[in-house]
Scaffold this motif. Structure first.
Motif, mmCIF file in Angstrom:
data_model
loop_
_atom_site.group_PDB
_atom_site.id
_atom_site.type_symbol
_atom_site.label_atom_id
_atom_site.label_comp_id
_atom_site.label_asym_id
_atom_site.label_seq_id
_atom_site.Cartn_x
_atom_site.Cartn_y
_atom_site.Cartn_z
ATOM 1 N N LEU A 127 0.837 -1.200 0.000
ATOM 2 C CA LEU A 127 0.000 0.000 0.000
ATOM 3 C C LEU A 127 0.873 1.253 0.000
ATOM 4 O O LEU A 127 0.612 2.207 -0.754
ATOM 5 C CB LEU A 127 -0.919 0.006 1.225
ATOM 6 N N ILE A 128 1.904 1.271 0.839
ATOM 7 C CA ILE A 128 2.784 2.433 0.930
ATOM 8 C C ILE A 128 3.414 2.745 -0.423
ATOM 9 O O ILE A 128 3.605 3.912 -0.787
ATOM 10 C CB ILE A 128 3.867 2.189 1.998
ATOM 11 N N ALA A 129 3.722 1.698 -1.207
ATOM 12 C CA ALA A 129 4.370 1.886 -2.504
ATOM 13 C C ALA A 129 3.515 2.682 -3.482
ATOM 14 O O ALA A 129 4.020 3.219 -4.468
ATOM 15 C CB ALA A 129 4.733 0.529 -3.103
ATOM 16 N N LYS A 130 2.217 2.778 -3.221
ATOM 17 C CA LYS A 130 1.318 3.513 -4.108
ATOM 18 C C LYS A 130 1.339 5.013 -3.813
ATOM 19 O O LYS A 130 0.672 5.798 -4.498
ATOM 20 C CB LYS A 130 -0.102 2.971 -3.988
ATOM 21 N N TYR A 131 2.059 5.411 -2.768
ATOM 22 C CA TYR A 131 2.127 6.818 -2.381
ATOM 23 C C TYR A 131 3.580 7.271 -2.357
ATOM 24 O O TYR A 131 4.517 6.458 -2.383
ATOM 25 C CB TYR A 131 1.464 7.022 -1.017
ATOM 26 N N ALA A 183 -3.906 8.632 4.124
ATOM 27 C CA ALA A 183 -4.980 8.241 3.208
ATOM 28 C C ALA A 183 -5.754 7.046 3.752
ATOM 29 O O ALA A 183 -6.993 7.004 3.699
ATOM 30 C CB ALA A 183 -4.393 7.908 1.836
ATOM 31 N N LEU A 184 -5.031 6.049 4.293
ATOM 32 C CA LEU A 184 -5.681 4.867 4.841
ATOM 33 C C LEU A 184 -6.531 5.232 6.055
ATOM 34 O O LEU A 184 -7.660 4.740 6.209
ATOM 35 C CB LEU A 184 -4.635 3.823 5.227
ATOM 36 N N THR A 185 -5.996 6.103 6.910
ATOM 37 C CA THR A 185 -6.737 6.501 8.109
ATOM 38 C C THR A 185 -8.044 7.189 7.743
ATOM 39 O O THR A 185 -9.105 6.877 8.309
ATOM 40 C CB THR A 185 -5.880 7.441 8.979
ATOM 41 N N ILE A 221 -9.820 5.116 -3.407
ATOM 42 C CA ILE A 221 -10.195 3.784 -3.908
ATOM 43 C C ILE A 221 -9.661 3.580 -5.318
ATOM 44 O O ILE A 221 -9.148 2.510 -5.665
ATOM 45 C CB ILE A 221 -11.730 3.616 -3.868
ATOM 46 N N TYR A 222 -9.770 4.611 -6.129
ATOM 47 C CA TYR A 222 -9.246 4.529 -7.496
ATOM 48 C C TYR A 222 -7.747 4.226 -7.476
ATOM 49 O O TYR A 222 -7.253 3.399 -8.250
ATOM 50 C CB TYR A 222 -9.518 5.851 -8.213
ATOM 51 N N ARG A 223 -7.036 4.864 -6.563
ATOM 52 C CA ARG A 223 -5.578 4.733 -6.502
ATOM 53 C C ARG A 223 -5.149 3.360 -5.990
ATOM 54 O O ARG A 223 -4.283 2.702 -6.595
ATOM 55 C CB ARG A 223 -5.011 5.820 -5.600
ATOM 56 N N ILE A 224 -5.757 2.902 -4.904
ATOM 57 C CA ILE A 224 -5.274 1.648 -4.311
ATOM 58 C C ILE A 224 -5.679 0.434 -5.145
ATOM 59 O O ILE A 224 -5.011 -0.601 -5.095
ATOM 60 C CB ILE A 224 -5.751 1.492 -2.859
ATOM 61 N N LYS A 248 -6.525 -7.834 -6.488
ATOM 62 C CA LYS A 248 -5.993 -6.558 -6.016
ATOM 63 C C LYS A 248 -5.765 -6.566 -4.508
ATOM 64 O O LYS A 248 -4.794 -5.997 -4.006
ATOM 65 C CB LYS A 248 -6.947 -5.426 -6.404
ATOM 66 N N MET A 249 -6.665 -7.203 -3.766
ATOM 67 C CA MET A 249 -6.479 -7.307 -2.320
ATOM 68 C C MET A 249 -5.245 -8.149 -1.992
ATOM 69 O O MET A 249 -4.476 -7.818 -1.087
ATOM 70 C CB MET A 249 -7.721 -7.914 -1.672
ATOM 71 N N THR A 250 -5.055 -9.215 -2.738
ATOM 72 C CA THR A 250 -3.882 -10.064 -2.522
ATOM 73 C C THR A 250 -2.601 -9.288 -2.813
ATOM 74 O O THR A 250 -1.597 -9.409 -2.090
ATOM 75 C CB THR A 250 -3.958 -11.318 -3.409
#
Length: 703
Positions: free
Chosen positions: A92-96, A105-107, A141-144, A216-218
Motif C-alpha cells: 500500500l505504501i508503494a502507491k504513495y 490516506a488509509l486513516t 479507492i481509485y488509486r489503491i 488486487k487485495m492479494t
C-alpha cells in the motif's frame, strides 16, 4: 465453530456496498461536492435503506451514541488502530510518495468507512456521511485498486454474495451449540456479532475468490483478517456492550425475513390475526434472505402458560405448526432471535415477526346456537327487498337462553341494541367476550362508505366501531357494546379548487423523494387537503399520543372512515404500503367501484381488490412491467405526489415552472428537471392559482 480469530468482513462489505456507486466518480478530484457526487451519495443511501428496516426512536438514540463516540476518537487512537490493523502494508505504501501520505490516506478511508456504518440511524446524517465518503475517498479507492474496479463488477459481487448467504444451511445447524449458525439464532452480545460476521465473511470470501477484487487485495497483502481486527477493536471503543451493533444486525435480519402461511401460501403481515377452533392448526415457515430458518426460530416461540396452544416442528419440512386446544384470545406469537434477557430494548429488537392467535371453544366446527331478530318479526313471510333488513345476531355458549334485539329509534341516526340472558336484560356497557354480536343496519345513504357507527362511553365520548364495513349504505359490524348506537354520514370536502401545497420537506430543506412515506405522513397529507377539519368524534388508537404532530390528522381521518387501524393500533411510524395508500385515496375521494384488475398478484378475494381496481381504472396508479402491482410494497414520497396529483386532476404547468424557477420552492434533492418526478413534486409543494381545462393546467400566480 466460532473461530479463534474473531473475523469481521463488515468493513469489506461496506466498501463493496459503497463502491457499487463509486465508479461513476472514481477519477474525480476531491474537494467541493458536485451534483454528480450528490447523486452518487443518494444512491449509496438507497443501497443502505434496502438492507435495513427503519429504527425506532429509542434504537436511533443508541446507535447515535456509538456514532458520536466514533466521531470523538482522537488522532492518537486512530493511529494506534491503523498501526495494529496490519492494513498499512509495504504494498500500500508503494502507491504513495511517502509512508506518512499512505498512512493518512488509509486513516481517512477507514474513518469515513466506519462513520457510515453508524450513521444509519438517521437518513440525513447517513447522506452527509456518504457524500463525505464520495468526495474524499473516491480518488483513494481509485488509486489503491489501480482504477480497474468497475461498477458492473461490484454489482455482480453484491448479488453473488446475497445468493451465497441464502445458500448457507442455518436451519440444519441447531444441534451444534458452538456453531456460528446456532449463535446467529440464539447468541447474545459478542457471540451473536461474531457469528454473523463469520457467516458474512464466508460469503464474501467465497464470492470474491478468483475475482479482480481478490487479486488486487492479494497484491496489497490484504485479507479479511485486518478488517476483523480493526472492527473488533472499534466495537470495544464505541459499542462495548454490543447494543448498537445488535440493533443494526437485527434490523437487517428483520428487513429480509419473511413469515409464510404454508397452507395459503400468503406472506404473513406483522401482527396478522388467525382465529382457530379447537383442534385446528396453522402451519408457518420462516425465512431470512430466502433461506429457511424456521426450525431454530420457530422452536423458541413462547406458548401461553394455560396450555391453550401447542406447537410442533417438522424439521424435514422446515415448518412449525400452531394448534388451538382451548380458548385463548389475541395471544401474540412472537418469532424472535436470541433469548429474553434484562434489556428490554434488545428484547424488542430481537423480535423478527409477530402474529396473533385466537382460539374460541364456542366457535367449534359443530353448529353454534344463534338467535336472530329481524326488523319485522311479526311478519311471517317478509317480502324480498333490495337490501337486507335491520337485524342482529349473537353467538353464545351452550346452556344459556339468549335473545338479541336491535331497534331503530331515529331513522338513519339512532339504534338500540339489547341482549337478554335467561330472562334477564344485560346491563348497558361492554358485553362479555363469550357473546359475539353482529349487526346489520341498512340506511338510505348511497354510494359511500364514509358512514360512522359509534356509541357514547360513560364520559359522553364517541367510540367509533373501527371494524364497521359499509357497502351501498348498509352497515355490517361485529360489536361488543350493549346500548345505543348512532350513525353519522361524514361529508368529505376536498380543497380541489384551491391548489394548496399539500406536501412539504423536512427540517433540512430536503423533500426526500425516494424515501418511503410513513402512515403518519400519509394521514397528515390527506388531512391538509380537507376543507372541513372540524369533525366530531375520533377513533382511539393506543399508539397515537394526543401530543404527536400527526394525532389530529389521524383522528379526523379515522372519524371520516378514511384511515383504519390494526387491532387498536395505527402504526404511525410504519411505511405505508401501496395497497394501504390506494385504499385511503379511494375512500378520501369517495370514488365509486369500477374497472377490472389484471395484476398477477392481486386476487379478487384480497381486501384491497376493489380499491386497487378503482384507482387503476381511473389512471391514478399503475403496475410494473412484469404485470404485478406489489400491494405490500412500500411507496415513495415522489410516487405519492404523482398519484395524488392525478387523483386531484392537478397537472404541472411546465412552462410556468421553468419560467419562474427562482420564485418556487425547489428542494435541493429534487432539483433535477430531467427526473421523472420533478414537475410532480413542484406541483405538490407550491401553492398556486390556476385555470384547468381538460388535461391542461395553466398557472396564473403563486401564493
Amino acid at each position: 465453530m466460532l473461530k479463534g480469530q474473531k473475523a469481521t468482513a463488515l468493513g469489506l462489505i461496506l466498501m463493496l456496498l459503497f463502491s457499487v456507486a463509486i465508479p461513476a466518480v472514481l477519477a474525480a478530484p476531491s474537494g467541493t461536492a458536485t451534483a454528480q457526487h450528490q447523486s452518487v451519495a443518494k444512491q449509496m443511501v438507497e443501497n443502505f435503506k434496502a438492507y435495513y428496516e427503519p429504527f425506532t426512536a429509542e434504537e436511533k438514540a443508541v446507535i447515535q451514541a456509538s456514532f458520536e463516540a466514533l466521531k470523538g476518537l482522537s488522532d492518537a487512537q486512530w493511529k494506534q488502530l491503523v498501526e495494529e490493523s496490519g492494513l498499512k502494508t509495504a504494498e500500500l505504501i508503494a502507491k504513495y510518495d511517502t509512508e506518512a501520505e499512505a498512512e493518512a490516506a488509509l486513516t481517512e478511508l477507514l474513518k469515513d468507512t466506519y462513520q457510515i456504518l453508524y450513521a444509519v440511524y438517521d437518513e440525513d446524517v447517513l447522506y452527509d456521511a456518504c457524500l463525505e465518503f464520495v468526495v474524499d475517498e473516491a480518488p483513494t479507492i481509485y488509486r489503491i485498486y489501480d482504477g480497474v474496479i468497475t461498477r458492473e463488477m461490484l454489482v455482480a459481487l453484491i448479488q453473488d454474495s446475497e445468493k451465497t448467504l441464502a445458500g448457507f444451511d442455518i436451519s440444519g445447524s441447531i444441534s451444534d451449540h458452538a456453531s456460528d449458525y446456532w449463535n446467529v439464532v440464539y447468541g447474545t452480545g459478542k457471540n451473536y456479532i461474531y457469528a454473523v460476521d463469520n457467516v458474512v465473511e464466508q460469503a464474501i470470501e467465497k464470492t470474491i475468490e478468483g475475482s479482480v477484487l481478490k487479486t488486487k487485495m492479494t497484491a496489497l497483502k490484504w485479507s479479511t483478517t485486518p478488517f476483523a481486527d480493526l472492527h473488533e477493536k472499534l466495537i470495544g471503543l464505541v459499542d462495548s456492550d454490543f447494543r448498537a451493533t445488535t440493533l443494526m444486525y437485527d434490523s437487517i435480519l428483520r428487513k429480509h425475513s419473511v413469515l409464510t402461511n404454508v397452507t395459503t401460501g400468503e406472506q404473513v403481515s406483522n401482527g396478522q390475526s388467525y382465529t382457530l377452533t379447537p383442534g385446528q392448526s396453522v402451519t408457518m415457515k420462516f425465512t431470512i434472505f430466502g433461506k429457511n430458518v424456521s426450525v431454530p426460530f420457530g422452536s423458541y416461540i413462547k406458548l401461553p402458560e394455560n396450555g391453550s396452544l401447542s406447537m410442533t416442528v417438522n424439521q424435514s419440512a422446515g415448518t412449525f405448526q400452531v394448534t388451538g386446544l382451548k380458548e385463548v384470545i389475541n395471544y401474540d406469537m412472537v418469532v424472535r432471535r436470541g433469548v429474553i434477557g434484562a434489556d428490554e430494548l434488545i428484547n424488542r429488537a430481537d423480535v423478527m415477526k409477530t402474529f396473533i392467535v385466537t382460539c374460541r371453544e364456542g366457535a367449534s366446527p359443530a353448529p353454534t346456537p344463534t338467535h336472530k331478530v329481524d326488523f319485522k318479526p311479526t311478519s311471517p313471510t317478509p317480502k324480498p327487498t333490495e337490501k337486507p333488513e335491520l337485524g342482529a345476531e349473537i353467538q353464545y355458549p351452550d346452556g344459556e337462553e339468549v335473545t338479541v334485539k336491535l331497534e331503530e329509534t331515529a331513522k338513519d341516526q339512532e339504534y338500540t341494541l339489547s341482549v337478554t340472558v335467561n330472562g334477564e336484560d344485560l346491563p348497558e356497557g361492554i358485553a362479555d367476550e363469550k357473546y359475539q354480536i353482529s349487526v346489520v343496519i341498512p340506511t338510505d345513504y348511497k354510494g359511500s362508505d364514509n358512514i360512522v357507527l359509534y356509541y357514547l362511553d360513560e364520559d359522553g365520548k364517541k367510540i367509533i366501531v373501527d371494524q364497521a364495513k359499509t357497502q351501498d349504505g348498509v352497515i355490517t359490524a361485529n360489536v361488543n357494546y350493549i346500548g345505543k348506537y348512532y350513525v353519522e354520514k361524514t361529508s368529505i370536502d376536498i380543497l380541489e379548487e384551491n391548489h394548496i401545497a399539500y406536501m412539504i420537506g423536512d427540517d433540512q430543506g430536503q423533500f426526500r423523494p425516494d424515501a418511503n412515506m410513513t402512515r403518519a405522513e400519509a394521514a397528515q397529507m390527506f388531512y391538509n387537503l380537507l376543507k372541513n377539519k372540524n369533525v366530531t368524534g375520533s377513533a382511539m388508537f393506543r399508539d397515537v399520543d394526543d401530543s404527536a404532530w400527526y394525532a389530529q390528522a389521524v383522528k379526523v381521518l379515522a372519524s371520516y372512515k378514511i384511515v383504519k387501524g390494526y387491532e387498536g393500533l395505527y402504526r404511525p411510524e410504519d411505511s405505508i404500503t401501496r395497497e394501504e395508500f390506494t385504499a385511503i385515496a379511494v375512500r378520501f375521494t369517495e370514488a365509486a367501484e369500477e374497472g377490472t384488475v389484471s395484476f398477477s398478484d392481486v386476487a379478487q378475494n384480497d381486501w384491497s381488490y376493489s380499491y386497487i381496481l378503482t384507482a387503476a381504472s381511473k389512471g391514478w396508479i399503475a403496475g410494473y412491467a412484469d404485470g404485478t402491482f406489489r400491494p405490500q410494497g412500500e411507496i415513495t414520497r415522489a410516487e405519492v405526489a404523482t398519484i395524488v396529483n392525478r387523483m386531484l386532476n392537478r397537472i404541472p404547468d411546465k412552462a410556468y415552472i421553468d419560467a419562474h424557477v427562482d420564485e418556487l420552492k425547489i428542494f435541493l434533492d429534487s432539483s433535477d428537471k430531467n427526473n421523472w418526478a420533478y414537475y410532480q413534486i413542484v406541483e405538490a409543494t407550491n401553492a398556486h392559482d390556476c385555470e384547468t381545462t381538460g388535461e391542461t393546467e395553466s398557472w396564473t400566480a403563486l401564493k
